[in-house]
Design a protein around this motif. Structure first.
Motif, PDB file in Angstrom:
ATOM      1  N   LYS A  55       1.075   4.092  -3.017  1.00 48.36           N
ATOM      2  CA  LYS A  55       0.829   5.504  -2.727  1.00 48.36           C
ATOM      3  C   LYS A  55       1.997   6.373  -3.183  1.00 48.36           C
ATOM      4  O   LYS A  55       1.802   7.429  -3.804  1.00 48.36           O
ATOM      5  CB  LYS A  55       0.595   5.689  -1.222  1.00 48.36           C
ATOM      6  CG  LYS A  55       0.380   7.146  -0.815  1.00 48.36           C
ATOM      7  CD  LYS A  55       0.229   7.267   0.690  1.00 48.36           C
ATOM      8  CE  LYS A  55       0.107   8.735   1.103  1.00 48.36           C
ATOM      9  NZ  LYS A  55       0.073   8.884   2.585  1.00 48.36           N
ATOM     10  N   VAL A  84       0.838  -1.197   0.000  1.00 49.90           N
ATOM     11  CA  VAL A  84       0.000   0.000   0.000  1.00 49.90           C
ATOM     12  C   VAL A  84       0.880   1.255   0.000  1.00 49.90           C
ATOM     13  O   VAL A  84       0.609   2.223  -0.719  1.00 49.90           O
ATOM     14  CB  VAL A  84      -0.961  -0.006   1.207  1.00 49.90           C
ATOM     15  CG1 VAL A  84      -1.740   1.305   1.291  1.00 49.90           C
ATOM     16  CG2 VAL A  84      -1.924  -1.184   1.114  1.00 49.90           C
ATOM     17  N   TRP A  89      -7.039  -3.816   3.900  1.00 49.02           N
ATOM     18  CA  TRP A  89      -6.365  -2.620   3.390  1.00 49.02           C
ATOM     19  C   TRP A  89      -6.906  -2.189   2.037  1.00 49.02           C
ATOM     20  O   TRP A  89      -6.368  -1.284   1.400  1.00 49.02           O
ATOM     21  CB  TRP A  89      -4.861  -2.889   3.275  1.00 49.02           C
ATOM     22  CG  TRP A  89      -4.510  -4.284   2.873  1.00 49.02           C
ATOM     23  CD1 TRP A  89      -4.247  -5.345   3.717  1.00 49.02           C
ATOM     24  CD2 TRP A  89      -4.418  -4.822   1.542  1.00 49.02           C
ATOM     25  NE1 TRP A  89      -3.993  -6.484   2.994  1.00 49.02           N
ATOM     26  CE2 TRP A  89      -4.083  -6.202   1.659  1.00 49.02           C
ATOM     27  CE3 TRP A  89      -4.570  -4.275   0.272  1.00 49.02           C
ATOM     28  CZ2 TRP A  89      -3.908  -7.022   0.550  1.00 49.02           C
ATOM     29  CZ3 TRP A  89      -4.405  -5.087  -0.837  1.00 49.02           C
ATOM     30  CH2 TRP A  89      -4.072  -6.442  -0.683  1.00 49.02           C
ATOM     31  N   GLU A 130      -7.880   1.604   1.736  1.00 50.03           N
ATOM     32  CA  GLU A 130      -6.702   2.470   1.760  1.00 50.03           C
ATOM     33  C   GLU A 130      -5.990   2.434   0.411  1.00 50.03           C
ATOM     34  O   GLU A 130      -5.570   3.468  -0.119  1.00 50.03           O
ATOM     35  CB  GLU A 130      -5.755   2.035   2.881  1.00 50.03           C
ATOM     36  CG  GLU A 130      -4.554   2.947   3.051  1.00 50.03           C
ATOM     37  CD  GLU A 130      -3.649   2.511   4.194  1.00 50.03           C
ATOM     38  OE1 GLU A 130      -2.605   3.153   4.382  1.00 50.03           O
ATOM     39  OE2 GLU A 130      -3.992   1.522   4.887  1.00 50.03           O
ATOM     40  N   LEU A 131      -5.861   1.252  -0.170  1.00 51.48           N
ATOM     41  CA  LEU A 131      -5.232   1.114  -1.482  1.00 51.48           C
ATOM     42  C   LEU A 131      -6.041   1.837  -2.546  1.00 51.48           C
ATOM     43  O   LEU A 131      -5.481   2.477  -3.450  1.00 51.48           O
ATOM     44  CB  LEU A 131      -5.099  -0.365  -1.830  1.00 51.48           C
ATOM     45  CG  LEU A 131      -4.482  -0.712  -3.189  1.00 51.48           C
ATOM     46  CD1 LEU A 131      -3.013  -0.301  -3.223  1.00 51.48           C
ATOM     47  CD2 LEU A 131      -4.628  -2.202  -3.472  1.00 51.48           C
TER      48      LEU A 131
END
Length: 357
Positions: free
Chosen positions: A32, A28, A51, A54-55
């Protein structure tokens, strides 16, 4: 001056089959960091990953069921290949060996890479892998010893993101830990090689003021709980469960310990430096590569509980030593393991243009 490497579109596809752990946190983070360098990305992952959201903030996420069925496997690979071509990726990055069987065939407009954060276990599913990336020299060296071409392998380490300045530690009282206790922290899967048993045995021989926070879950958790009870330290060994973001827990601790016997890298070493903790680690390959003993951390022989105890006592006895270890650990991150430095290395390997970054 930064060299312009390619005029290809800055588009990257990921294939990641992982669940939860340090490798997933780094996946991740890297996605980002690359998004911040204007790389457009698509990722194929298993459904319901913790996750996932968030990814998805910086990557187009496609959730798939990766079947073991021979017929379904070929259909899924065909689907991934079709979507990657439609997306226009110039590179596809598989994460860990299980992803290798899903990589599309490389071609003139798309290259394939496989990133390993652990030891290779053979190349029987690597037919579509053009280039290996290992996050330590030892991983790459082992792959080469096993027959992988040296000119098709590269070492690129991990990085951790700087923490928010307002990061607050967890409340020790919420975990039955005195405010004046010395807290040793270790995190990972409760499997044999992570050696949670060394932490428990060390606490049993250290002063009553020393507590251990063990963050994670896994098959050996009940065995470790029983070990703590048998050594009469169940009130000083705290099982914290799996934590998606361990930083607030590390922030509340005093020393990070990585006692793992066979650690290819040791993300927790980086995470310990990142929160300003002195780090003590078993001298397995990854920590031995990251740590200069006595400078930015302390190393003890793998499996040696007495060595761990000595390192803890030696650290606690010298406030100046703690200050020095923390300062040098922070410098190691800033100088060699920053997001910019590591993402640059990936961009160069992918032959993407970094001239405007």
């Amino acid at each position: 001056m930064v060299t312009k490497l390619s005029n290809r579109p800055r588009k990257l596809a990921h294939i990641h089959l992982g669940v939860d752990g340090g490798a997933e946190r780094f996946f991740v983070r890297l996605s980002k960091a690359l998004a911040e360098r204007d790389v457009e990305q698509i990722a194929f992952i298993r459904p319901d990953r913790s996750w996932r959201d968030e990814l998805a903030r910086h990557c187009d996420v496609r959730e798939l069921t990766f079947s073991r069925s021979h017929i379904k496997r070929h259909f899924v690979r065909w689907h991934i290949t079709h979507e990657i071509k439609k997306f226009g990726a110039s590179s596809t990055l598989g994460w860990m060996s299980p992803a290798s069987k899903w990589l599309p065939k490389p071609g003139p407009n798309m290259r394939t890479f496989l990133r390993l954060g652990d030891w290779p276990d053979g190349f029987h599913t690597y037919g579509n892998v053009q280039h290996l990336i290992g996050n330590t020299p030892d991983i790459v060296a082992q792959a080469i010893e096993m027959g992988w071409p040296a000119d098709r392998a590269t070492v690129i380490s991990n990085f951790v993101e700087p923490l928010p300045e307002d990061l607050k530690p967890v409340d020790r009282a919420a975990y039955n830990t005195p405010s004046d206790a010395i807290v040793l922290v270790h995190l990972g899967r409760f499997v044999q090689r992570k050696r949670f048993d060394l932490m428990i045995k060390a606490v049993a021989q250290l002063p009553q003021t020393v507590h251990a926070w063990l963050i994670g879950d896994g098959e050996l958790m009940n065995e470790m709980i029983a070990l703590a009870r048998s050594l009469s330290v169940e009130d000083r060994v705290h099982f914290m469960g799996w934590q998606r973001d361990p930083a607030p827990y590390l922030k509340a601790a005093d020393i990070l310990v990585c006692p793992t016997d066979d650690e290819p890298l040791g993300n927790i070493v980086l995470e310990g430096w990142n929160v300003g903790l002195p780090v003590i680690a078993a001298a397995s390959p990854g920590p031995s590569w990251l740590i200069e003993n006595g400078v930015n951390g302390l190393l003890f022989p793998c499996g040696d509980v007495e060595g761990l105890i000595y390192s803890v006592r030696n650290t606690l006895a010298r406030a100046d030593k703690i200050k020095s270890l923390v300062k040098n650990g922070t410098q190691s991150l800033e100088q060699n393991l920053s997001a910019i430095s590591i993402s640059d290395q990936y961009l160069r390997l992918f032959s993407m243009d970094i001239s405007s970054s």
